[in-house]
Scaffold this motif. Sequence first.
Motif, mmCIF file in Angstrom:
data_model
loop_
_atom_site.group_PDB
_atom_site.id
_atom_site.type_symbol
_atom_site.label_atom_id
_atom_site.label_comp_id
_atom_site.label_asym_id
_atom_site.label_seq_id
_atom_site.Cartn_x
_atom_site.Cartn_y
_atom_site.Cartn_z
ATOM 1 N N THR A 129 0.897 -1.147 0.000
ATOM 2 C CA THR A 129 0.000 0.000 0.000
ATOM 3 C C THR A 129 0.933 1.194 0.000
ATOM 4 O O THR A 129 2.155 1.020 0.022
ATOM 5 N N LYS A 130 0.391 2.411 0.026
ATOM 6 C CA LYS A 130 1.337 3.513 -0.052
ATOM 7 C C LYS A 130 2.172 3.638 1.228
ATOM 8 O O LYS A 130 3.300 4.110 1.180
ATOM 9 N N ASP A 131 1.639 3.178 2.342
ATOM 10 C CA ASP A 131 2.363 3.335 3.606
ATOM 11 C C ASP A 131 2.931 2.040 4.162
ATOM 12 O O ASP A 131 3.561 2.049 5.213
ATOM 13 N N ASN A 132 2.706 0.942 3.472
ATOM 14 C CA ASN A 132 3.074 -0.328 4.100
ATOM 15 C C ASN A 132 3.447 -1.398 3.068
ATOM 16 O O ASN A 132 2.914 -1.398 1.962
ATOM 17 N N VAL A 133 4.365 -2.272 3.490
ATOM 18 C CA VAL A 133 4.700 -3.418 2.633
ATOM 19 C C VAL A 133 4.658 -4.683 3.493
ATOM 20 O O VAL A 133 5.289 -4.740 4.549
ATOM 21 N N THR A 134 3.918 -5.677 3.042
ATOM 22 C CA THR A 134 3.887 -6.957 3.765
ATOM 23 C C THR A 134 4.353 -8.050 2.817
ATOM 24 O O THR A 134 3.858 -8.147 1.689
ATOM 25 N N ILE A 135 5.304 -8.862 3.291
ATOM 26 C CA ILE A 135 5.775 -9.969 2.460
ATOM 27 C C ILE A 135 5.183 -11.264 3.022
ATOM 28 O O ILE A 135 5.209 -11.484 4.233
ATOM 29 N N LYS A 136 4.673 -12.078 2.136
ATOM 30 C CA LYS A 136 4.047 -13.335 2.574
ATOM 31 C C LYS A 136 4.539 -14.487 1.722
ATOM 32 O O LYS A 136 4.994 -14.271 0.590
ATOM 33 N N ASN A 137 4.446 -15.692 2.272
ATOM 34 C CA ASN A 137 4.727 -16.856 1.430
ATOM 35 C C ASN A 137 3.453 -17.240 0.688
ATOM 36 O O ASN A 137 2.409 -16.612 0.864
ATOM 37 N N ASN A 138 3.549 -18.292 -0.120
ATOM 38 C CA ASN A 138 2.396 -18.639 -0.955
ATOM 39 C C ASN A 138 1.213 -19.179 -0.167
ATOM 40 O O ASN A 138 0.139 -19.374 -0.715
#
Length: 609
Positions: A215-224
């Motif tokens: 999002t403009k203020d956030n980054v979330t990394i996830k697995n599949n």
Amino acid sequence: MCGIIGYIGSRKAANILWDGLKRLEYRGYDSAGICTINNNHILIEKDVGKLEEIQNKINFNSMNGNVGISHCRWATHGKVTKENAHPHCDNNNKISIVHNGIIENFQELKERLIKKGHKFKSMTDTEVVVHLIADNYNGSIEEATRKALKQIDGSYALGIVCANEPDKLIAARNESPLIVGLGEGENFIASDVPAILKHTNKVIYLDNNEMAVLTKDNVTIKNNNGEIIHKKIAEIDWDSELAEKAGYRHFMLKEIHEQPRAITETLNGRIENGNINLANELNLNEGELKRINRIIIVACGTSWHAALAGEFMLEELAKIPVEVEYASEFRYRNPIVNEDTLVIAISQSGETADTLAAIREAKKKNANVLSIVNAKGSSISREADSVLYTYAGPEIGVASTKAFTTQLIVLYLFTLYMSNIRNSLNKETIRDLIGKLRKLPLEMETLLTEDKGIKKIADIYKDKNNALFLGRGINFPIALEGALKLKEVSYIHAEGYPAAEMKHGPIALIDKNMPVVVLATKDVYTYKKVLGNIQEVKARGGIVIAIATEGDEEIRKIADYVFYIPRTLYILSSILSVVPLQLLAYYAATDRNLDPDKPRNLSKSVTVE
Ligand code: F6R
């Protein structure tokens, strides 16, 4: 292969994406396009051609929206047409994607989707992905993407946006490079660092089977499976200026001229009290390095030529048996490798699919893998047991120049390091060799600043269709590299040969239309023989361009043109000798009104097999 950049923030996405594409154009330049989301509507503009041609046809500035994705293409599946250009869209114009990689089961998926009523507009493998996501969409683009990815076989770096969820940008990676750039109130995705370096130097390298939700203020990394992963944020120390042309007409010329600096940076911190110190960078202690009884070097293209030069250095000075393999062949012939084998993988981009696969094969067989890589954090650098970086900085010109010379420098440093550990050279000799190495950047600087008439020599190629490059010993890989550079950027058919092999076949080609570059720097073994080879060419009417050691007057009498390089150690002279060959290729291309930065059919980083 292809270039991807995506943006989410408060600024006008299209402008940032277009600017980023210009920095990624080295990855693909047969077509390009941008998608933005404005007022919950998807806008897509795309066309065929190089970016500057497309810019004349499309006004990207008229595309509003603060989120978007973009792509520059290097065609694999489907011809170069507007329909095949990315971004692609689903039938409801709600979801759009850009893709780098190859979807191997696309045919099967396509047939299934067509049966369900999906209408395809392009011949690409990519389009199945957007239909598949649409097919799984149930209010969450993240969830739909995850479900779609489970059905896909192949390699991908994906950027995805959805008109119903304009506050989200999704990225996913498997086997194709993708990074996330972290800004203030804005975030990015890109295939490579130069695309976003102007905006941020904080990046997260996505690994295989990882997704990012931006999002403009956030980054979330996830697995599949949707589980959150905590990733390291890397700070890139490349200067954004380095990714610009800095007044040069082309990146290739700029990068040729950057070589003295790139070599200096590659040497920095690795020479201590007259000794080479690589201990902090290698994951092998002295005992392990002593135990190595064989080295195999794997690489492709120009990096493979560096490998051949490395073989010469390591056998000559460190006295270790070395074999050089094309990375693309290595895993298909059951190579004999064990825990006492060191496999060295050389790659500028660190993303070459064949080299990556060769590393995996070597690791499977318990070899220790050392990589020599330019792009920090790239897949090869991460998968190898150790990495020795070349500090060439971003190489944008498709034809590799400064990456090659810095690879040679790292191979030479490693050779001297091994020579010391294995006592194949005494300390005094090593000190002397290091002393000569330190002078190399200045010698190269002089070579590049004095006008030695290479542009005039390049004029010979204006009306020629073929060219030969001859060299012996360590100059043989330099001859191969000279030939590769010329054919890549000027489209003149060129071949490199060991000089003595000429009489076993290629000599039949020699006539007054054949320019022959002969690497004839002085050494103790072959110099006189190379003079003999020049005579053989002259006797058949060939045009000889000799690369010779300063002060060599004898060669002037037999060669048509002589380009002198400073007197230094034979091995180091090869690193200087490649510079006039790079310039020759550059001027031969520009004389023919070709753009050396964007040679046809080529892409900077070959991330497919
Ligand atoms: C030639 C050239 C290519 C690359 C080859 C390997 O000028 O650039 O031949 O050397 O594709 O690429 P890397 O070194 O990135 O693995």
